[in-house]
Design a protein around this motif. Structure first.
Motif, PDB file in Angstrom:
ATOM      1  N   ILE A   1      -8.964  11.968 -24.186  1.00  0.00           N
ATOM      2  CA  ILE A   1      -9.039  13.111 -23.267  1.00  0.00           C
ATOM      3  C   ILE A   1     -10.284  13.013 -22.388  1.00  0.00           C
ATOM      4  O   ILE A   1     -10.209  13.147 -21.162  1.00  0.00           O
ATOM      5  N   THR A   2     -11.439  12.781 -23.013  1.00  0.00           N
ATOM      6  CA  THR A   2     -12.690  12.743 -22.231  1.00  0.00           C
ATOM      7  C   THR A   2     -12.738  11.583 -21.242  1.00  0.00           C
ATOM      8  O   THR A   2     -13.175  11.789 -20.102  1.00  0.00           O
ATOM      9  N   PRO A   3     -12.296  10.367 -21.588  1.00  0.00           N
ATOM     10  CA  PRO A   3     -12.324   9.317 -20.557  1.00  0.00           C
ATOM     11  C   PRO A   3     -11.363   9.570 -19.405  1.00  0.00           C
ATOM     12  O   PRO A   3     -11.658   9.216 -18.257  1.00  0.00           O
TER      13      PRO A   3
ATOM     14  N   PRO B   1     -12.166   4.353  -9.861  1.00  0.00           N
ATOM     15  CA  PRO B   1     -11.982   5.341 -10.939  1.00  0.00           C
ATOM     16  C   PRO B   1     -11.014   4.875 -12.020  1.00  0.00           C
ATOM     17  O   PRO B   1     -11.236   5.132 -13.218  1.00  0.00           O
ATOM     18  N   LEU B   2      -9.949   4.188 -11.621  1.00  0.00           N
ATOM     19  CA  LEU B   2      -8.982   3.677 -12.593  1.00  0.00           C
ATOM     20  C   LEU B   2      -9.615   2.616 -13.476  1.00  0.00           C
ATOM     21  O   LEU B   2      -9.416   2.607 -14.703  1.00  0.00           O
TER      22      LEU B   2
ATOM     23  N   LEU C   1     -11.985   1.156 -18.777  1.00  0.00           N
ATOM     24  CA  LEU C   1     -13.171   0.635 -19.460  1.00  0.00           C
ATOM     25  C   LEU C   1     -13.712   1.641 -20.474  1.00  0.00           C
ATOM     26  O   LEU C   1     -14.108   1.266 -21.581  1.00  0.00           O
ATOM     27  N   PHE C   2     -13.686   2.913 -20.121  1.00  0.00           N
ATOM     28  CA  PHE C   2     -14.275   3.938 -20.973  1.00  0.00           C
ATOM     29  C   PHE C   2     -13.350   4.381 -22.111  1.00  0.00           C
ATOM     30  O   PHE C   2     -13.781   5.137 -22.976  1.00  0.00           O
ATOM     31  N   LEU C   3     -12.110   3.922 -22.125  1.00  0.00           N
ATOM     32  CA  LEU C   3     -11.195   4.313 -23.198  1.00  0.00           C
ATOM     33  C   LEU C   3     -11.725   3.896 -24.574  1.00  0.00           C
ATOM     34  O   LEU C   3     -11.513   4.585 -25.565  1.00  0.00           O
TER      35      LEU C   3
END
Length: 551
Positions: A476-478, A508-509, A514-516
């Motif tokens: 959710i947060t990423p 952004p994608l 990357l942040f997942l």
């Protein structure tokens, strides 16, 4: 001839008179009262004491050469439990190796029934951590041992206790004194070596530790590795193929051992000079031996060595109490000074809010406030660039076949309106060291391990952000972070170059994907920072509209 006989008589008379003076003077002096007569009882006592001292010296010399040590009676090995407020260790008396080392304040998982972190489980225990190797011989398997003293009951705060083991290994009498403290994860050892024979010999001692990968989360953010601190620099190896072959390091070694991002099992040699570290991965166990240089042993003399062990969390405050080099096991990167300051601020905020997630938010707000003027300048530059976009498009269209002329006209446009295209990038470059420092601080801080922000997903019983060192289980947060990044991009003027526009459109994608897998504490920082940036951009837009209306 007569003269010679007379000379001989005179010489003989002189010798007799000298002897008479030499041996008769003491009697004559006593007779005249010039010296006191010796007391027969005192003389006898002095003679007896001299004889007794001679006999004691002879017996001591005999004991030193023939019976240098007390009688040794080996006994079967047994498990000895050492319990402190910080950990519970099980030591086997047959050599002093560790069977188990459970940390009382750290759980293996976030589940309520999770077992405690055990730095030495059954698999690791087979590699004999805390073992002593003498001349290549495993003292725990080849030697005979007995227990001279051991801790009685659990240790309370401020207390310490000693486990003293005595053994015979490879022709040596070996004494291991392991000191445990209730207030530290550090175990201190004093080793005594005495040769049993009557020949001078040399000996080489090595200390061992071992750990498996069960206490590492795995992946690039929490990988198990073998590390060492050589010449004030951290060295490490995590590649399984290289570790299977074995790694070595020699020189001024402060410590060495297997470690994960949050836990460390290390040996700290007493003499750090000319030390050899040997690391190996075998059977899923990371093994490390620290070998010191040879020592000379003479009959009747005992050599003493010192070393220490750290079995515990990589908590900087506790590590610093031992040494700066041990604190170096926490990797803070090239901007370590900034990272240390940010960690201090994070702990400061946590004292008041008692929630590490809220502490991260407050720290992000503080950083944003500090850089607010620089960011505002960057936004102002971007706003100017935005107003010049139509004119720049006309120039590009007019000189699309003449790149040199196009660039000249664009630079003239910048000069006419007082715009510096680099002014929007400079504030971002200034903030990069802070970002990288905070990145390393949040990535390595054990305080965030199993630290809860929002334990359950709202309106459900699903565990959500219950571990800020782990990824968001529902992503959710990423995803929200990616949306805020997209919104922030839409609020900024697009690049004039079409290729750059396409790259920025996918940015952004790319960051979202990357942040997942990022630890949720890092994602939380980036998300809050984006929200604050959007708010600041909104204020700047409103201010610019007001100025345009007034003009």
């Amino acid at each position: 001839m007569q003269e010679t006989s007379s000379s001989t008589k005179n010489l003989a008379l002189a010798i007799v008179l000298c002897l008479a003076v030499l041996f008769g003077w003491s009697f004559f002096a006593e007779y005249m009262g010039w010296v006191a007569k010796p007391d027969p009882q005192v003389a006898a006592q002095q003679q007896a004491e001299a004889e007794r001292a001679r006999q004691e010296k002879a017996e001591a010399e005999k004991a030193r050469t023939s019976v240098p040590l007390t009688v040794f009676a080996p006994v079967p090995g047994r498990d000895i439990t050492i319990s402190t407020p910080l950990y519970e260790a099980v030591i086997h008396s047959g050599g002093g190796v560790v069977r188990s080392f459970r940390l009382k304040h750290y759980s293996a998982t976030i589940q309520p029934d999770s077992p405690l972190v055990d730095l030495v489980d059954a698999t690791t225990a087979e590699s004999a951590p805390l073992g002593l190797v003498i001349d290549g011989a495993a003292s725990w398997s080849l030697g005979q041992w007995a227990v001279e003293s051991e801790p009685q009951g659990p240790l309370s705060a401020g207390q310490s206790a000693v486990l003293r083991l005595v053994g015979e290994v490879n022709g040596l009498r070996v004494v291991r004194e392991l000191q445990f403290s209730a207030d530290s994860y550090l175990i201190k050892e004093k080793t005594s070596l005495t040769p049993l024979g009557d020949q001078t010999r040399s000996a080489r001692v090595a200390y061992t530790v071992a750990s498996d990968a069960s206490n590492a989360g795995g992946g690039q953010y929490d990988a198990m590795r073998i590390a060492w601190y050589l010449d004030n620099s951290l060295g490490q190896e995590s590649d399984a193929e290289d570790l299977t072959k074995g790694v070595t390091a020699s020189g001024n070694v402060s410590w060495a051992g297997p470690m994960s991002t949050y836990f460390l099992s290390a040996i700290l040699p007493g003499d750090t000079s000319n030390v050899t570290v040997k690391g190996l991965l075998r059977g899923g166990v990371y093994r490390v031996a620290v070998e010191e240089q040879d020592i000379q042993l003479t009959p009747g003399n005992t050599a003493e060595l010192e070393a220490s062990y750290w079995f515990g969390p990589k908590k900087r405050k506790l590590l610093m109490e031992v040494s700066d080099s041990l604190a170096g096991s926490v990797e803070l990167g090239m901007f370590s000074i900034i990272a240390k300051g940010l960690l201090w601020l994070l702990e400061f905020f946590h004292q008041y809010v008692n929630n590490w997630g809220l502490a991260i938010i407050l720290l992000t707000v503080l950083i944003k406030a500090v850089f607010w003027p620089l960011t505002a300048k960057s936004y102002a530059s971007m706003e100017k660039m935005k107003k010049l976009q139509p004119m720049m498009m006309n120039i590009r269209e007019k000189y699309k076949d003449n790149k040199e002329m196009m660039n000249k006209e664009v630079m003239a446009l910048y000069k006419t309106y007082g715009v510096n295209p680099a002014s929007g990038c400079i504030p971002i470059l200034v903030q990069l060291p802070v970002f990288f420092g905070l990145y390393q601080a949040l990535l390595t801080a054990i305080e965030l391990r199993h630290a809860t922000f929002v334990e359950f997903l709202p309106f459900t019983d699903k565990i959500w952000l219950a571990d800020l060192s782990g990824k968001d289980p529902f992503y959710i947060t990423p995803i929200i972070m990616g949306l805020t990044m997209f919104l922030q991009q839409r609020m900024s003027p697009p690049p004039t170059d079409p290729t750059q526009q396409k790259v920025m459109m996918f940015l952004p994608l790319i960051f979202t994907v990357l942040f997942l897998g990022f630890p949720s504490g890092l994602v939380l920082y980036w998300l809050v920072n984006n929200i604050l940036s959007i708010a600041q951009q909104g204020l700047m837009h409103r201010k610019n509209r007001r100025l345009d209306a007034d003009s």
